[in-house]
Design a protein around this motif. Structure first.
Motif, PDB file in Angstrom:
ATOM      1  N   SER A 285       4.575  17.905   3.013  1.00  0.00           N
ATOM      2  CA  SER A 285       4.997  16.566   3.440  1.00  0.00           C
ATOM      3  C   SER A 285       4.280  16.149   4.722  1.00  0.00           C
ATOM      4  N   SER A 286       4.033  17.115   5.623  1.00  0.00           N
ATOM      5  CA  SER A 286       3.306  16.816   6.856  1.00  0.00           C
ATOM      6  C   SER A 286       1.892  16.348   6.544  1.00  0.00           C
ATOM      7  N   LEU A 287       1.223  17.077   5.632  1.00  0.00           N
ATOM      8  CA  LEU A 287      -0.125  16.674   5.230  1.00  0.00           C
ATOM      9  C   LEU A 287      -0.126  15.276   4.617  1.00  0.00           C
ATOM     10  N   LEU A 288       0.838  15.016   3.753  1.00  0.00           N
ATOM     11  CA  LEU A 288       0.921  13.701   3.104  1.00  0.00           C
ATOM     12  C   LEU A 288       1.123  12.592   4.131  1.00  0.00           C
ATOM     13  N   ASN A 289       1.991  12.836   5.104  1.00  0.00           N
ATOM     14  CA  ASN A 289       2.248  11.805   6.112  1.00  0.00           C
ATOM     15  C   ASN A 289       1.047  11.577   7.027  1.00  0.00           C
ATOM     16  N   VAL A 290       0.300  12.641   7.322  1.00  0.00           N
ATOM     17  CA  VAL A 290      -0.927  12.468   8.103  1.00  0.00           C
ATOM     18  C   VAL A 290      -1.913  11.572   7.367  1.00  0.00           C
ATOM     19  N   ARG A 291      -2.076  11.830   6.090  1.00  0.00           N
ATOM     20  CA  ARG A 291      -3.039  11.030   5.317  1.00  0.00           C
ATOM     21  C   ARG A 291      -2.524   9.622   5.067  1.00  0.00           C
ATOM     22  N   ARG A 292      -1.206   9.472   5.031  1.00  0.00           N
ATOM     23  CA  ARG A 292      -0.659   8.115   4.960  1.00  0.00           C
ATOM     24  C   ARG A 292      -0.940   7.381   6.269  1.00  0.00           C
ATOM     25  N   ALA A 293      -0.803   8.073   7.395  1.00  0.00           N
ATOM     26  CA  ALA A 293      -1.094   7.450   8.691  1.00  0.00           C
ATOM     27  C   ALA A 293      -2.551   6.999   8.760  1.00  0.00           C
ATOM     28  N   ARG A 294      -3.460   7.819   8.246  1.00  0.00           N
ATOM     29  CA  ARG A 294      -4.880   7.462   8.280  1.00  0.00           C
ATOM     30  C   ARG A 294      -5.126   6.163   7.518  1.00  0.00           C
ATOM     31  N   ALA A 295      -4.509   6.029   6.349  1.00  0.00           N
ATOM     32  CA  ALA A 295      -4.695   4.814   5.555  1.00  0.00           C
ATOM     33  C   ALA A 295      -4.050   3.607   6.234  1.00  0.00           C
ATOM     34  N   LEU A 296      -2.848   3.795   6.796  1.00  0.00           N
ATOM     35  CA  LEU A 296      -2.155   2.686   7.466  1.00  0.00           C
ATOM     36  C   LEU A 296      -2.921   2.212   8.692  1.00  0.00           C
ATOM     37  N   ALA A 297      -3.575   3.144   9.394  1.00  0.00           N
ATOM     38  CA  ALA A 297      -4.361   2.758  10.566  1.00  0.00           C
ATOM     39  C   ALA A 297      -5.551   1.889  10.164  1.00  0.00           C
ATOM     40  N   VAL A 298      -6.197   2.247   9.068  1.00  0.00           N
ATOM     41  CA  VAL A 298      -7.313   1.426   8.581  1.00  0.00           C
ATOM     42  C   VAL A 298      -6.814   0.023   8.221  1.00  0.00           C
ATOM     43  N   LEU A 299      -5.579  -0.055   7.733  1.00  0.00           N
ATOM     44  CA  LEU A 299      -4.984  -1.356   7.400  1.00  0.00           C
ATOM     45  C   LEU A 299      -4.523  -2.114   8.648  1.00  0.00           C
ATOM     46  N   GLY A 300      -4.549  -1.446   9.810  1.00  0.00           N
ATOM     47  CA  GLY A 300      -4.186  -2.106  11.064  1.00  0.00           C
ATOM     48  C   GLY A 300      -2.704  -2.196  11.325  1.00  0.00           C
ATOM     49  N   ASP A 301      -1.903  -1.374  10.656  1.00  0.00           N
ATOM     50  CA  ASP A 301      -0.445  -1.419  10.819  1.00  0.00           C
ATOM     51  C   ASP A 301      -0.043  -0.412  11.902  1.00  0.00           C
ATOM     52  N   HIS A 302       0.075  -0.876  13.150  1.00  0.00           N
ATOM     53  CA  HIS A 302       0.353   0.003  14.286  1.00  0.00           C
ATOM     54  C   HIS A 302       1.673   0.751  14.141  1.00  0.00           C
ATOM     55  N   SER A 303       2.759   0.029  13.900  1.00  0.00           N
ATOM     56  CA  SER A 303       4.082   0.664  13.904  1.00  0.00           C
ATOM     57  C   SER A 303       4.227   1.646  12.737  1.00  0.00           C
ATOM     58  N   ALA A 304       3.760   1.271  11.548  1.00  0.00           N
ATOM     59  CA  ALA A 304       3.872   2.162  10.393  1.00  0.00           C
ATOM     60  C   ALA A 304       3.017   3.415  10.592  1.00  0.00           C
ATOM     61  N   THR A 305       1.863   3.260  11.242  1.00  0.00           N
ATOM     62  CA  THR A 305       1.009   4.420  11.518  1.00  0.00           C
ATOM     63  C   THR A 305       1.730   5.406  12.426  1.00  0.00           C
ATOM     64  N   GLU A 306       2.332   4.911  13.503  1.00  0.00           N
ATOM     65  CA  GLU A 306       3.033   5.799  14.432  1.00  0.00           C
ATOM     66  C   GLU A 306       4.242   6.458  13.775  1.00  0.00           C
ATOM     67  N   ARG A 307       4.924   5.729  12.889  1.00  0.00           N
ATOM     68  CA  ARG A 307       6.066   6.333  12.178  1.00  0.00           C
ATOM     69  C   ARG A 307       5.589   7.471  11.276  1.00  0.00           C
TER      70      ARG A 307
END
Length: 440
Positions: A285-307
């Motif tokens: 789950s940690s790996l999945l959330n890290v890779r989700r953060a990477r995609a959200l950052a490219v999309l420019g979603d600051h709050s979702a990336t930090e979550r």
């Protein structure tokens, strides 16, 4: 490939690729029959039945189709209908038949690497495949009715070699390719011809999944994205048939990472959400959330990336020693810091990025040269954004040195792309030296 073609029969797609009507293909088959001295003249109705799955072509008609499409007859016999058709690369259904086809395709690709080029799967296709994985339950496993029983000692040896090769590829990827392919070939052949009970079959399929996942990363590091996806597709089939949801979730995270790399971050987010719905291990789950953060950052979603980064840190903290699957045992606080740094770079926060990247690099294991090379390019990018040319140039030179030692095309290309970021400062002394060092 457009998403509107996904539901087409492969033969329909092939016709569309060539601009043939059903009547036009029928005429070409008639001419192919004449060249072979055969009296065969299929009409439109016969082709319509093939495409609408009412009937498969007989051996003679498949031979003529292969002639028309310039496909080797051996591929027709080896792969079977309709999988030998040079259509789009759509995921096989998560059924026993679909898994057999996916593994056969990998075996054919290993034996004939130049048979044909694979097409990268679109984000829409991958998200649909991820949804199927999250909702379809695996079928009961059965071995071949005839053949040699899978030896338990051999199976245990294959399992131990899988873990060893995964570790070796982190340091010596290109040199290990032959070994990984041999392991994958052997394990796939055993699933096809061996006699085994259900528990043994699941263990064997986990070896197939892990070795195919490893082979996918070897292709990814060489910039062969379609071939990487092809191996991950087979790995997901094998993990699903083995009912190993964590391993399947890990393969989906690889496909999502690839989607982000290929500039489809929204698809990556959806793929990972499906993967998270069935994962069990906190480290996974940690790996999945890290890779989700990477995609959200490219999309420019600051709050979702930090979550997502916060969830990754929490999940990794819950991982207990001895309970983490071997294939994700590399996941560490170093990776969290590195990916957090990359996310903050994408979000336009170079100072925060440098803090995270510096800490991650300090924690990173010495044998992870490819990751270290990538991190140095990120630090160079952060230094450039802070207008620190000397530091940026120094990081880029180190990244180049490491990338060349890894022989990974992905790392070398990233280092070269980092040099291009200095174009506006080429007259500066340290930048001129960097360009000379890079052979520009």
């Amino acid at each position: 490939m457009s998403e509107s073609t996904v539901g087409l029969h492969p033969l329909t797609y092939v016709r569309h690729q060539h601009g043939w009507s059903m009547e036009g293909l029928a005429r070409l088959l008639t001419l192919a029959a004449q060249r072979r001295g055969l009296r065969m003249s299929p009409g439109r109705d016969r082709i319509y039945k093939w495409e609408h799955r009412r009937a498969a072509p007989g051996a003679d008609y498949q031979m003529l189709l292969a002639d028309v499409l310039s496909i080797d007859q051996a591929d027709v016999l080896r792969t079977g209908w309709p999988w030998w058709l040079p259509a789009y690369d759509a995921p096989r259904p998560l059924t026993a038949e679909g898994t057999r086809a996916a593994l056969t395709e990998v075996l054919v690709a290993l034996e004939h690497p130049d048979r044909r080029k694979f097409l990268a799967l679109t984000g829409g296709v991958l998200t649909g495949f991820a949804l199927d994985w999250a909702t379809v339950e695996p079928e009961r496993l059965t071995g071949a009715l005839h053949g040699r029983r899978v030896d338990s000692i051999l199976l245990a040896w294959l399992e131990s070699r899988t873990d060893e090769l995964r570790a070796l590829t982190n340091a010596s990827g290109p040199e290990c390719a032959v070994l990984v392919h041999a392991l994958l070939r052997t394990s796939v052949q055993l699933t096809r011809t061996g006699v085994y009970d259900e528990p043994t079959g699941r263990r064997l399929l986990k070896v197939v999944a892990a070795s195919s996942q490893c082979a996918g990363w070897l292709h990814f590091d060489q910039g062969e994205h379609a071939r990487a996806q092809h191996h991950w597709h087979a790995a997901l089939h094998a993990a699903h048939s083995a009912d190993d949801r964590d391993l399947g979730a890990g393969v989906l995270s690889d496909l999502a990472y690839s989607a982000t790399w290929l500039r489809e971050p929204a698809s990556a987010v959806t793929i990972i959400e499906h993967a998270l719905s069935r994962s069990r291990s906190p480290a996974v789950s940690s790996l999945l959330n890290v890779r989700r953060a990477r995609a959200l950052a490219v999309l420019g979603d600051h709050s979702a990336t930090e979550r997502a980064l916060g969830a990754a840190e929490t999940d990794l903290g819950r991982a207990l020693p001895g309970t983490t699957p071997a294939w994700v045992s590399w996941m560490s606080p170093a990776d969290l810091h590195v990916d957090a740094g990359r996310c903050r770079l994408d979000l336009g926060r170079p100072a925060a990025a440098e803090d995270a990247l510096s800490e991650g690099l300090g924690l990173l294991a010495p044998d992870r040269a490819r990751t270290r090379s990538v991190v140095l390019t990120y630090r160079a990018e952060a230094a450039l954004l802070r207008h620190d040319l000397a530091t940026a140039a120094a990081h880029t030179r180190k990244a180049f040195d490491l990338a060349r030692t890894t022989q990974a095309s992905r790392c070398i290309e990233l280092a070269e792309a980092t040099v291009d970021r200095f174009a506006a400062h080429r007259s500066h002394a340290v930048v001129a030296e960097l360009y000379e060092y890079a052979g520009r």
